[in-house]
Write a protein that holds these residues in place. Structure first.
Motif, PDB file in Angstrom:
ATOM      1  N   ASP A 193      51.536  40.462  44.542  1.00 45.71           N
ATOM      2  CA  ASP A 193      51.626  41.941  44.571  1.00 45.71           C
ATOM      3  C   ASP A 193      51.298  42.139  46.094  1.00 45.71           C
ATOM      4  O   ASP A 193      50.354  42.407  46.347  1.00 45.71           O
ATOM      5  N   GLU A 194      52.470  42.004  46.773  1.00 46.16           N
ATOM      6  CA  GLU A 194      52.164  41.758  48.410  1.00 46.16           C
ATOM      7  C   GLU A 194      51.583  40.558  48.693  1.00 46.16           C
ATOM      8  O   GLU A 194      52.236  39.782  49.535  1.00 46.16           O
ATOM      9  N   VAL A 195      50.367  40.333  47.955  1.00 45.85           N
ATOM     10  CA  VAL A 195      49.816  38.994  48.336  1.00 45.85           C
ATOM     11  C   VAL A 195      49.536  38.293  46.967  1.00 45.85           C
ATOM     12  O   VAL A 195      49.564  38.990  45.883  1.00 45.85           O
ATOM     13  N   PRO A 196      49.298  37.002  46.949  1.00 45.25           N
ATOM     14  CA  PRO A 196      48.867  36.572  45.827  1.00 45.25           C
ATOM     15  C   PRO A 196      47.550  37.292  45.133  1.00 45.25           C
ATOM     16  O   PRO A 196      46.640  37.319  45.888  1.00 45.25           O
ATOM     17  N   VAL A 197      47.564  37.464  43.845  1.00 45.18           N
ATOM     18  CA  VAL A 197      46.367  38.204  43.385  1.00 45.18           C
ATOM     19  C   VAL A 197      45.684  37.556  42.086  1.00 45.18           C
ATOM     20  O   VAL A 197      44.688  38.070  41.651  1.00 45.18           O
ATOM     21  N   ILE A 214      43.473  27.289  33.467  1.00 42.95           N
ATOM     22  CA  ILE A 214      43.188  27.785  34.990  1.00 42.95           C
ATOM     23  C   ILE A 214      43.701  29.276  35.009  1.00 42.95           C
ATOM     24  O   ILE A 214      44.454  29.479  36.016  1.00 42.95           O
ATOM     25  N   VAL A 215      43.372  30.177  34.399  1.00 40.12           N
ATOM     26  CA  VAL A 215      43.595  31.558  34.664  1.00 40.12           C
ATOM     27  C   VAL A 215      42.482  32.070  35.399  1.00 40.12           C
ATOM     28  O   VAL A 215      41.371  32.290  34.752  1.00 40.12           O
ATOM     29  N   TYR A 216      42.982  32.584  36.696  1.00 36.15           N
ATOM     30  CA  TYR A 216      41.969  33.223  37.520  1.00 36.15           C
ATOM     31  C   TYR A 216      42.306  34.332  38.348  1.00 36.15           C
ATOM     32  O   TYR A 216      43.558  34.153  38.834  1.00 36.15           O
ATOM     33  N   THR A 217      41.707  35.512  38.611  1.00 38.01           N
ATOM     34  CA  THR A 217      41.927  36.300  39.373  1.00 38.01           C
ATOM     35  C   THR A 217      40.502  36.793  40.239  1.00 38.01           C
ATOM     36  O   THR A 217      39.345  36.750  39.591  1.00 38.01           O
ATOM     37  N   PRO A 218      40.624  36.611  41.582  1.00 30.35           N
ATOM     38  CA  PRO A 218      39.481  36.703  42.503  1.00 30.35           C
ATOM     39  C   PRO A 218      38.883  38.200  42.036  1.00 30.35           C
ATOM     40  O   PRO A 218      39.503  38.956  41.699  1.00 30.35           O
ATOM     41  N   PRO A 219      37.458  38.257  42.366  1.00 28.16           N
ATOM     42  CA  PRO A 219      36.950  39.638  41.708  1.00 28.16           C
ATOM     43  C   PRO A 219      37.539  40.600  42.487  1.00 28.16           C
ATOM     44  O   PRO A 219      37.551  42.010  41.725  1.00 28.16           O
ATOM     45  N   GLU A 220      38.152  40.627  43.750  1.00 24.54           N
ATOM     46  CA  GLU A 220      38.460  42.063  44.264  1.00 24.54           C
ATOM     47  C   GLU A 220      39.600  42.421  43.686  1.00 24.54           C
ATOM     48  O   GLU A 220      40.305  43.585  44.070  1.00 24.54           O
ATOM     49  N   TYR A 221      40.296  41.708  42.893  1.00 29.35           N
ATOM     50  CA  TYR A 221      41.572  42.114  42.262  1.00 29.35           C
ATOM     51  C   TYR A 221      41.775  42.225  40.736  1.00 29.35           C
ATOM     52  O   TYR A 221      42.712  42.338  40.246  1.00 29.35           O
ATOM     53  N   ARG A 222      40.355  42.118  40.354  1.00 32.92           N
ATOM     54  CA  ARG A 222      40.266  42.365  38.838  1.00 32.92           C
ATOM     55  C   ARG A 222      40.383  43.793  38.436  1.00 32.92           C
ATOM     56  O   ARG A 222      40.448  44.701  39.207  1.00 32.92           O
ATOM     57  N   ARG A 223      40.609  43.908  37.166  1.00 32.50           N
ATOM     58  CA  ARG A 223      40.559  45.351  36.320  1.00 32.50           C
ATOM     59  C   ARG A 223      41.899  45.866  36.735  1.00 32.50           C
ATOM     60  O   ARG A 223      41.789  47.193  36.708  1.00 32.50           O
ATOM     61  N   ARG A 224      42.853  45.322  37.224  1.00 34.62           N
ATOM     62  CA  ARG A 224      44.363  46.077  37.527  1.00 34.62           C
ATOM     63  C   ARG A 224      45.254  45.601  36.782  1.00 34.62           C
ATOM     64  O   ARG A 224      46.551  45.810  36.748  1.00 34.62           O
ATOM     65  N   GLY A 225      45.016  44.627  35.629  1.00 31.79           N
ATOM     66  CA  GLY A 225      45.999  44.140  34.751  1.00 31.79           C
ATOM     67  C   GLY A 225      46.870  43.053  35.360  1.00 31.79           C
ATOM     68  O   GLY A 225      47.765  42.338  34.640  1.00 31.79           O
ATOM     69  N   TYR A 226      46.377  42.417  36.462  1.00 33.89           N
ATOM     70  CA  TYR A 226      47.109  41.091  37.029  1.00 33.89           C
ATOM     71  C   TYR A 226      47.037  39.926  36.212  1.00 33.89           C
ATOM     72  O   TYR A 226      48.150  39.291  35.993  1.00 33.89           O
ATOM     73  N   ALA A 227      45.870  39.578  35.556  1.00 38.19           N
ATOM     74  CA  ALA A 227      45.735  38.203  34.767  1.00 38.19           C
ATOM     75  C   ALA A 227      46.700  38.709  33.429  1.00 38.19           C
ATOM     76  O   ALA A 227      47.310  37.622  33.214  1.00 38.19           O
ATOM     77  N   SER A 228      46.717  39.751  32.938  1.00 37.48           N
ATOM     78  CA  SER A 228      47.605  39.891  31.684  1.00 37.48           C
ATOM     79  C   SER A 228      48.989  39.730  32.049  1.00 37.48           C
ATOM     80  O   SER A 228      49.637  39.097  31.143  1.00 37.48           O
ATOM     81  N   ALA A 229      49.381  40.430  33.180  1.00 40.95           N
ATOM     82  CA  ALA A 229      50.851  40.209  33.654  1.00 40.95           C
ATOM     83  C   ALA A 229      51.118  38.915  33.738  1.00 40.95           C
ATOM     84  O   ALA A 229      52.295  38.434  33.697  1.00 40.95           O
TER      85      ALA A 229
END
Length: 278
Positions: A193-197, A214-229
């Motif tokens: 999303d512009e950058v890897p998230v 190895i499903v991982y989202t850095p803390p600053e990008y969490r709670r935006r639905g990125y991991a689900s997507a």
């Protein structure tokens, strides 16, 4: 009842395949590692431990270990097999780092091993296997799935180490080596999303399925639905390649991941326990 050990992974797999495939989801890790031992033996630095316990020609238990990793056990039909495996393993290994197995089997083994060797133990992770056959539609999330490239190498290394520390409490393998492997094999996927998230990886195969980890989202990008997507898109990609199923493990202590995977379409299969010996 007798322990049979195998030197050749192909011969081992031929013997255990039908037993493990009877519950493919439950045994996805053992099936996946068997496949890797045959197709990519260079990934393993030490000789594996491959064994069955059989009675009257019928398998009642399967055990695997690829040092320095944990012992893996299948579902066990006769728990007398646990004592036999513990005794046989104690000849090959004066100590074990731990065991990862279905809940009852793991608990039976740690007691047998403790009785035999005196090694104490502690529960490291309570896990749940999930299986997906069809991806459910989810809310639109900004971004798209893409394959990780060489330019993402440093990011992959950092995220792999962060994932390992957060999920496992330690970095179990060489991050640089892992990065080289996933880039060479094309098995690491990023949500961009512009950058890897976010990241999710295709870590192996069973005869009818594909394993995701190895499903991982850095803390600053969490709670935006990125991991689900990211997981939904990778799961659909793997199904589109002809896989009937996708499998993954979750940490039961993380209710968020268990919830989002079920929203995507993953259904629980079995609980596993990961014990470490100390």
């Amino acid at each position: 009842m007798k322990v049979n050990k195998f030197q050749n992974p192909t011969e081992f797999y031929a013997r255990v395949k039908d037993y493990l495939l009877n519950q493919e989801g439950l045994h996805n890790l053992l099936l996946g590692i068997s496949h890797t031992l045959i197709e990519n033996p260079e990934r393993f630095d030490e000789k594996p431990y491959l064994a069955t316990v059989e009675e009257n020609g019928d398998i009642v238990a399967v055990a695997m270990r690829t040092p320095p990793r944990l012992l893996l056990l299948s579902q066990i039909k006769d728990f007398q097999a646990v004592e036999l495996l513990a005794q046989d393993l104690s000849i090959s290994y004066p100590s074990l780092p731990g065991v990862n197995a279905p809940t009852n089997e793991a608990q039976a083994f740690i007691l047998a091993w403790h009785s035999l060797t005196g090694q104490s133990y502690q529960l490291k992770l309570a896990l749940r296997i999930f299986q997906l056959e069809k991806v459910k539609p989810i809310s639109q999330v900004a971004g798209y799935l893409c394959l990780a490239r060489d330019k993402n190498g440093e990011l992959l290394k950092n995220w792999y180490e962060s994932f390992s520390l957060e999920a496992l409490g330690e970095i179990e393998s060489d991050a640089e080596r892992w990065v080289q492997r996933v880039l060479h094999q094309g098995t690491a996927y990023l949500w961009q999303d512009e950058v890897p998230v976010s990241i999710a990886c295709h870590v192996g195969n069973t005869p009818n399925g594909a394993r995701i980890s190895i499903v991982y989202t850095p803390p600053e990008y969490r709670r935006r639905g990125y991991a689900s997507a990211c997981v939904a898109a990778l799961s659909q990609t793997l199904l589109d390649r002809g896989n009937k199923f996708c499998f993954l493990f979750t940490d039961l202590a993380n209710p968020t991941s268990n919830h989002i995977y079920q929203e995507i379409g993953y259904q629980p299969v079995s609980d596993w326990h990961n014990y470490s010996f100390v």
